[in-house]
Scaffold this active site. Structure first.
Site, short mmCIF file in Angstrom:
data_model
loop_
_atom_site.label_atom_id
_atom_site.label_comp_id
_atom_site.label_asym_id
_atom_site.label_seq_id
_atom_site.Cartn_x
_atom_site.Cartn_y
_atom_site.Cartn_z
N ARG A 170 -0.85 -0.76 -0.24
CA ARG A 170 0.27 0.08 -0.65
C ARG A 170 1.18 0.38 0.55
NH1 ARG A 170 -1.05 5.59 -3.78
NH2 ARG A 170 -1.51 6.29 -1.66
N LYS A 172 5.91 5.18 -0.58
CA LYS A 172 5.39 6.40 0.05
C LYS A 172 6.12 6.54 1.38
CE LYS A 172 0.87 8.61 0.31
NZ LYS A 172 1.21 9.86 -0.33
N GLU A 217 4.89 13.19 -12.43
CA GLU A 217 3.69 13.50 -11.64
C GLU A 217 3.86 14.88 -11.04
OE1 GLU A 217 3.41 10.67 -8.39
OE2 GLU A 217 5.58 10.63 -8.15
N1 PXG Z 1 1.98 11.09 -6.24
C1 PXG Z 1 2.56 11.37 -5.06
C2 PXG Z 1 4.01 11.64 -5.00
C3 PXG Z 1 1.78 11.38 -3.90
O1 PXG Z 1 2.34 11.63 -2.71
C4 PXG Z 1 -0.16 10.85 -5.25
C5 PXG Z 1 0.67 10.84 -6.35
C6 PXG Z 1 -1.61 10.53 -5.42
O2 PXG Z 1 -1.89 9.25 -4.86
P1 PXG Z 1 -3.31 8.90 -4.22
O3 PXG Z 1 -3.17 7.48 -3.84
O4 PXG Z 1 -3.51 9.81 -3.05
O5 PXG Z 1 -4.32 9.12 -5.29
C7 PXG Z 1 0.39 11.13 -3.98
C8 PXG Z 1 -0.48 11.15 -2.77
C9 PXG Z 1 -0.40 14.65 2.26
C10 PXG Z 1 -0.97 13.71 1.28
O6 PXG Z 1 -0.90 14.70 3.38
C11 PXG Z 1 -0.21 13.28 0.21
C12 PXG Z 1 -0.77 12.40 -0.69
C13 PXG Z 1 -2.07 11.97 -0.53
C14 PXG Z 1 -2.80 12.41 0.55
C15 PXG Z 1 -2.26 13.29 1.47
O7 PXG Z 1 0.54 15.37 1.94
N2 PXG Z 1 -0.01 11.99 -1.73
#
Ligand code: PXG
Length: 286
Positions: free
Chosen positions: A52, A151, A184
């Site tokens: 990703r 991301k 989301e």
């Molecule tokens: N939507 C968004 C917009 C995210 O930023 C997720 C869904 C969930 O994705 P994952 O792959 O984690 O299941 C995210 C994930 C942080 C931090 O430090 C942010 C995320 C994940 C881990 C840490 O702010 N975002």
């Protein structure tokens, strides 16, 4: 506690992990990141996170100046240097230092940063009792502006929604897409359960396709629970039997109230609890 940070090609004490004020990651949010978790010394679905990260970089025409295998090795080294078998890893790739002005062609040396630390998003009791959330007026960015599938280091869209949640006394907020459909939460994917079927918005709802989301969908299948991607509206959430959110940092968190409406009985539901338990067993068991 002082951490050891990986910066470019070496591990350094955090005090020495310095990036230029001319870095376009800072000046323009020009860069990409990943957040992953290690359980018992192993990063959960590291390959999916790296894939990703590479997709995000490709989408913004940023070449990551290290190979996937070398980066994976650096992640393991960073966790080990910080003695964090259970920890959080933040991978950041910036565009690098440049001149003032947007032009990415006038930057050089993209910075590769790996931070290993601990993370806890919500108080423990919220995992047992469930979250109250509200819908933010701030919509998720339109895929034709900045695709939510990237991301990127520009999280202001989500931060604006998070602020709205906090102003309403909540720790999270639901974001709708430009069509008014459920997208989301600010850093978590959304699931609803209705009549035993688990539903989650598809990628074209304008979401980041979460790795935790994928794992939970796999676990539902293994458990014989019907799980599908479906376009959801707020009405679907108001009338759901159960709701939960998933993310690397949050893991699986029940949601028991949205916009002042109790979801189901207002307590975490049986399918949510089952999937949360299966997820914990899965990440800790291998
Ligand atoms: N939507 C968004 C917009 C995210 O930023 C997720 C869904 C969930 O994705 P994952 O792959 O984690 O299941 C995210 C994930 C942080 C931090 O430090 C942010 C995320 C994940 C881990 C840490 O702010 N975002």
């Amino acid at each position: 506690m002082s951490r050891i940070v990986y910066l470019n090609d070496r591990l350094v004490p955090e005090e020495q992990a310095r990036v230029s004020v001319f870095d376009h990651g800072l000046l323009y949010g020009d860069g990409v990141f990943e957040g992953m978790r290690a359980y018992s010394g192993r990063v959960f679905r590291m390959q999916a996170h790296l894939d990703r990260l590479w997709d995000s970089a490709r989408a913004i025409a940023l070449e990551i100046p290290i190979g996937k295998e070398a980066l994976a090795h650096a992640v393991d080294e960073t966790l080990a240097a910080n003695q964090l078998p259970d920890g959080y890893v933040r991978l950041v790739i910036t565009r690098g230092a440049g001149t003032l002005g947007l032009d990415p062609a006038r930057t050089k040396n993209p910075q590769v940063i790996i931070i290993a630390d601990t993370i806890s998003l919500y108080p423990r009791e919220l995992y047992d009792r469930g979250l109250r959330i509200v819908t933010a007026a701030t919509q998720r960015s339109h895929p034709a502006t900045l695709s939510p599938r990237i991301k990127s280091l520009n999280y202001l869209n989500n931060i604006m929604a998070k602020l709205e949640g906090q102003q309403a006394g909540c720790v999270e907020a639901l974001m709708l897409n430009h069509k008014g459909e459920v997208a989301e939460c600010t850093a978590d994917n959304v699931f609803a359960v209705r009549r035993g079927i688990v539903l989650t918005p598809p990628p074209d709802a304008g979401i980041l396709e979460g790795i935790t989301r994928g794992a939970v969908m796999d676990l539902a299948k293994t458990a014989g629970i019907d799980c599908r991607e479906a376009t959801l509206t707020r009405h679907d959430l108001y009338t759901a039997d159960e709701m939960f959110i998933t993310g690397t940092a949050a893991e699986v968190v029940p949601v028991v109230e949205i916009d002042g409406r109790k979801i189901g009985d207002g307590i975490p539901g049986p399918i949510t609890k089952r999937l949360a338990a299966d997820f914990h067993a899965h990440v800790r068991g291998g």
